[in-house]
Design a protein around this motif. Structure first.
Motif, mmCIF file in Angstrom:
data_model
loop_
_atom_site.group_PDB
_atom_site.id
_atom_site.type_symbol
_atom_site.label_atom_id
_atom_site.label_comp_id
_atom_site.label_asym_id
_atom_site.label_seq_id
_atom_site.Cartn_x
_atom_site.Cartn_y
_atom_site.Cartn_z
ATOM 1 N N LEU A 26 0.843 -1.194 0.000
ATOM 2 C CA LEU A 26 0.000 0.000 0.000
ATOM 3 C C LEU A 26 0.875 1.239 0.000
ATOM 4 C CD1 LEU A 26 -2.979 1.189 0.514
ATOM 5 C CD2 LEU A 26 -2.226 1.351 2.899
ATOM 6 N N LEU A 27 0.553 2.186 -0.876
ATOM 7 C CA LEU A 27 1.256 3.465 -0.910
ATOM 8 C C LEU A 27 0.267 4.575 -0.581
ATOM 9 C CD1 LEU A 27 3.710 5.261 -1.515
ATOM 10 C CD2 LEU A 27 3.018 5.240 -3.922
ATOM 11 N N TYR A 28 0.556 5.315 0.480
ATOM 12 C CA TYR A 28 -0.277 6.447 0.895
ATOM 13 C C TYR A 28 0.331 7.720 0.331
ATOM 14 C CZ TYR A 28 -2.522 9.818 4.063
ATOM 15 O OH TYR A 28 -3.225 10.880 4.588
ATOM 16 N N LEU A 29 -0.378 8.358 -0.594
ATOM 17 C CA LEU A 29 0.065 9.611 -1.206
ATOM 18 C C LEU A 29 -0.686 10.764 -0.558
ATOM 19 C CD1 LEU A 29 0.149 8.595 -4.990
ATOM 20 C CD2 LEU A 29 2.103 8.972 -3.477
ATOM 21 N N ALA A 30 0.053 11.724 -0.016
ATOM 22 C CA ALA A 30 -0.588 12.791 0.748
ATOM 23 C C ALA A 30 0.217 14.076 0.643
ATOM 24 C CB ALA A 30 -0.726 12.374 2.213
ATOM 25 N N SER A 31 -0.326 15.128 1.227
ATOM 26 C CA SER A 31 0.385 16.403 1.276
ATOM 27 C C SER A 31 1.353 16.432 2.446
ATOM 28 C CB SER A 31 -0.614 17.549 1.412
ATOM 29 O OG SER A 31 -1.351 17.416 2.622
ATOM 30 N N HIS A 32 0.889 15.937 3.583
ATOM 31 C CA HIS A 32 1.693 15.915 4.804
ATOM 32 C C HIS A 32 1.271 14.696 5.601
ATOM 33 C CE1 HIS A 32 3.700 17.366 8.480
ATOM 34 N NE2 HIS A 32 2.632 16.900 9.103
ATOM 35 N N ARG A 98 1.194 2.892 -10.454
ATOM 36 C CA ARG A 98 -0.156 2.490 -10.836
ATOM 37 C C ARG A 98 -0.428 1.007 -10.600
ATOM 38 N NH1 ARG A 98 2.974 3.446 -15.154
ATOM 39 N NH2 ARG A 98 3.197 1.873 -16.796
ATOM 40 N N ARG A 99 0.606 0.190 -10.427
ATOM 41 C CA ARG A 99 0.393 -1.237 -10.200
ATOM 42 C C ARG A 99 0.211 -1.573 -8.724
ATOM 43 N NH1 ARG A 99 1.234 -3.791 -14.918
ATOM 44 N NH2 ARG A 99 2.533 -2.754 -16.485
ATOM 45 N N ARG A 100 0.287 -0.582 -7.871
ATOM 46 C CA ARG A 100 0.160 -0.808 -6.438
ATOM 47 C C ARG A 100 -1.220 -0.377 -5.950
ATOM 48 N NH1 ARG A 100 5.407 1.817 -3.771
ATOM 49 N NH2 ARG A 100 4.702 0.537 -2.038
ATOM 50 N N VAL A 101 -1.559 -0.778 -4.736
ATOM 51 C CA VAL A 101 -2.767 -0.268 -4.094
ATOM 52 C C VAL A 101 -2.432 1.112 -3.534
ATOM 53 C CG1 VAL A 101 -4.453 -0.597 -2.256
ATOM 54 C CG2 VAL A 101 -3.559 -2.583 -3.505
ATOM 55 N N LEU A 102 -3.221 2.113 -3.906
ATOM 56 C CA LEU A 102 -2.971 3.483 -3.471
ATOM 57 C C LEU A 102 -4.041 3.918 -2.477
ATOM 58 C CD1 LEU A 102 -2.079 5.129 -6.914
ATOM 59 C CD2 LEU A 102 -0.523 4.143 -5.217
ATOM 60 N N LEU A 103 -3.647 4.798 -1.573
ATOM 61 C CA LEU A 103 -4.568 5.373 -0.591
ATOM 62 C C LEU A 103 -4.464 6.887 -0.669
ATOM 63 C CD1 LEU A 103 -6.482 5.090 1.912
ATOM 64 C CD2 LEU A 103 -4.408 5.131 3.330
ATOM 65 N N ARG A 122 -8.818 0.580 -8.128
ATOM 66 C CA ARG A 122 -7.640 -0.033 -7.512
ATOM 67 C C ARG A 122 -7.025 0.881 -6.456
ATOM 68 N NH1 ARG A 122 -6.240 -0.682 -12.854
ATOM 69 N NH2 ARG A 122 -4.211 0.327 -12.590
ATOM 70 N N TYR A 123 -7.846 1.764 -5.893
ATOM 71 C CA TYR A 123 -7.360 2.627 -4.815
ATOM 72 C C TYR A 123 -8.451 2.797 -3.766
ATOM 73 C CZ TYR A 123 -9.993 6.361 -7.191
ATOM 74 O OH TYR A 123 -10.983 7.118 -7.772
ATOM 75 N N LEU A 124 -8.039 3.254 -2.591
ATOM 76 C CA LEU A 124 -8.937 3.479 -1.464
ATOM 77 C C LEU A 124 -8.873 4.948 -1.074
ATOM 78 C CD1 LEU A 124 -7.735 0.387 0.570
ATOM 79 C CD2 LEU A 124 -9.906 0.544 -0.637
ATOM 80 N N VAL A 125 -9.937 5.428 -0.439
ATOM 81 C CA VAL A 125 -10.011 6.836 -0.043
ATOM 82 C C VAL A 125 -10.432 6.924 1.417
ATOM 83 C CG1 VAL A 125 -11.186 9.048 -0.400
ATOM 84 C CG2 VAL A 125 -10.562 7.633 -2.375
ATOM 85 N N ILE A 126 -9.757 7.789 2.167
ATOM 86 C CA ILE A 126 -10.195 8.142 3.510
ATOM 87 C C ILE A 126 -10.776 9.551 3.428
ATOM 88 C CG2 ILE A 126 -7.788 8.740 4.020
ATOM 89 C CD1 ILE A 126 -10.545 7.949 6.578
ATOM 90 N N ALA A 127 -12.010 9.712 3.882
ATOM 91 C CA ALA A 127 -12.707 11.001 3.751
ATOM 92 C C ALA A 127 -13.251 11.427 5.108
ATOM 93 C CB ALA A 127 -13.847 10.891 2.739
ATOM 94 N N HIS A 128 -12.640 12.446 5.689
ATOM 95 C CA HIS A 128 -13.141 12.970 6.965
ATOM 96 C C HIS A 128 -14.358 13.856 6.725
ATOM 97 C CE1 HIS A 128 -9.722 11.427 9.254
ATOM 98 N NE2 HIS A 128 -9.017 11.699 8.173
ATOM 99 N N HIS A 129 -14.269 14.731 5.765
ATOM 100 C CA HIS A 129 -15.418 15.488 5.277
ATOM 101 C C HIS A 129 -15.026 16.092 3.942
ATOM 102 C CE1 HIS A 129 -13.408 19.180 6.665
ATOM 103 N NE2 HIS A 129 -13.189 18.548 7.788
ATOM 104 N N LEU A 130 -16.018 16.460 3.150
ATOM 105 C CA LEU A 130 -15.765 16.961 1.805
ATOM 106 C C LEU A 130 -15.627 18.478 1.834
ATOM 107 C CD1 LEU A 130 -18.251 14.744 -0.235
ATOM 108 C CD2 LEU A 130 -15.896 14.265 0.473
ATOM 109 N N ILE A 131 -14.685 18.982 1.039
ATOM 110 C CA ILE A 131 -14.408 20.420 1.061
ATOM 111 C C ILE A 131 -14.436 21.037 -0.331
ATOM 112 C CG2 ILE A 131 -13.020 20.242 3.158
ATOM 113 C CD1 ILE A 131 -10.525 20.414 1.387
ATOM 114 N N ALA A 155 -13.182 4.881 -6.449
ATOM 115 C CA ALA A 155 -12.507 4.147 -5.376
ATOM 116 C C ALA A 155 -13.091 2.747 -5.204
ATOM 117 C CB ALA A 155 -12.624 4.921 -4.066
ATOM 118 N N ALA A 156 -12.231 1.801 -4.841
ATOM 119 C CA ALA A 156 -12.709 0.461 -4.506
ATOM 120 C C ALA A 156 -13.539 0.509 -3.234
ATOM 121 C CB ALA A 156 -11.524 -0.485 -4.331
#
Length: 385
Positions: A26-32, A98-103, A122-131, A155-156
């Motif tokens: 799993l690769l978590y791509l984020a700002s911070h 692109r061949r990995r599971v992304l978050l 092929r990716y997952l999303v964590i959503a605290h609230h929409l902005i 998202a899967a």
């Protein structure tokens, strides 16, 4: 402290790929990512720790760690290039991995769309609230909402923190997709409020932003009776929206509240704990709230709560039982609720007792991580055993 959830792969995280070591990567791509600055970021770190506990090889990748991004952010006149850099960096990482599971965190939608179309399903999303609908300007707002919709629909699975957020997500996606809910935990502040003595102290904790309703808070404070001893204190980051912070200072001067309203800015843990323990009432006039961890922190300390009906707040604060709720943006109702608790000590104590009992029974981080482990195992193909 948040757990150490995964490897810091930076831009060179491919050594954790599933094709090299087998199993799920799993690769978590984020700002911070680290250190956690908000309740949402702390939640995400525990989610990553749960993934590791479930047998997933976790890697983290944040564009704010890139030397070029840091260089641009520190150069006067070049900081405007940070967002274009972040967009290009995110698009590149999606193609590269692109061949990995992304978050992804849902708030990065404008940075990852349309690249995520390449990894749809092929990716997952964590959503605290929409902005997406909070962006300034019609064009940016339209882009933000379209990007959120596209990210969530592709998202899967989506993980969110409250029933209110789940309903918002399903409304945004037209009912498409799988959306699961795991409530966040919190770390109670040690001790119980000793109150403000002869002065009723009202506390706000959060970013000094319009979405948190800080301007309405000062407008409401200006209408409170001046013949009673009370003080309103605001603690939190004051550099997120500098213009909002400047307006708060101007409003305080114009209303003659220099002695009644204290703008602390960001406090360390010890100083924030002291603010909780010497306060009587907690006020959170948010326009939107994914869950409201600060409400649980305040309730666990024995503070009576005044908040709004925004987002998931009613899931935490039952109106008239664990606190008083008012419509978001209703300054008169907010003022009346604050004044009512300042005047009525018995009501204040009753709400505080009920809120404290609710908060103390709330699951801790270990309990939340166990739920997250089960979620990962239900959503990802993991190695046997």
């Amino acid at each position: 402290m948040p757990p150490a959830g995964g490897d810091r792969g930076g831009m060179y995280a491919e050594r954790h790929g599933a094709d090299r070591r087998g199993g799920t990567s799993l690769l978590y791509l984020a700002s911070h990512i680290r250190p956690a600055r908000t309740g949402g970021e702390r939640y995400n770190l525990h989610l990553l720790a749960a993934a590791a506990a479930a047998g997933v090889r976790v890697c983290e990748c944040a564009y704010s760690d890139h030397p070029l991004y840091r260089w641009l952010a520190q150069r006067c006149g070049l900081w405007r290039l940070c967002r274009p850099f972040a967009f290009l960096w995110m698009q590149f990482q999606i193609v590269r991995h692109r061949r990995r599971v992304l978050l992804f965190d849902a708030w990065t939608a404008p940075l990852v769309w349309p690249g995520v179309r390449l990894v749809r399903g092929r990716y997952l999303v964590i959503a605290h609230h929409l902005i997406g609908d909070m962006a300034e300007g019609a064009l940016r707002r339209a882009w933000g909402m379209a990007a959120e919709r596209g990210l969530l629909r592709g998202a899967a699975a989506v993980l969110t923190v409250s029933r209110a957020s789940r309903a918002q997500i399903l409304q945004r996606t037209g009912g498409r997709g799988c959306v699961d809910v795991i409530h966040p935990a919190f770390t109670p502040v040690e001790g119980r409020t000793r109150g403000g003595g002869g002065c009723v102290r009202l506390l706000f904790v959060g970013h000094f932003t319009r979405a948190k309703g800080v301007e309405e808070l000062l407008q409401a404070a200006s209408g409170l009776p001046r013949d009673r001893p009370w003080v309103v204190e605001l603690a939190g980051r004051d550099d997120v929206e500098p213009a909002t912070t400047a307006r708060l200072r101007q409003m305080r001067r114009a209303s003659g509240l220099e002695e009644r309203v204290v703008l602390h800015g960001r406090l360390d843990d010890a100083a924030l704990r002291e603010r909780y323990l010497c306060s009587d009432i907690f006020v959170l006039p948010s326009h939107r709230e994914g869950y409201g961890i600060v409400l649980l922190e305040a309730m666990a300390c024995g503070l009576a709560v005044v908040a709004t009906t925004a987002g998931a707040i009613p899931e935490v604060v039952e109106d008239g039982v664990r606190g008083l709720l008012v419509p978001p943006g209703d300054v008169a109702a907010l003022r009346d609720a604050m004044a009512r608790l300042i005047e009525d000590e018995r009501l204040r104590a009753a709400l505080a007792r009920a809120g404290e009992a609710f908060a103390r029974a709330h699951p801790d981080w270990a309990g939340m991580e166990r739920q997250c482990v089960a979620w990962w195992r239900s959503r990802l193909p993991l190695p046997a055993g």
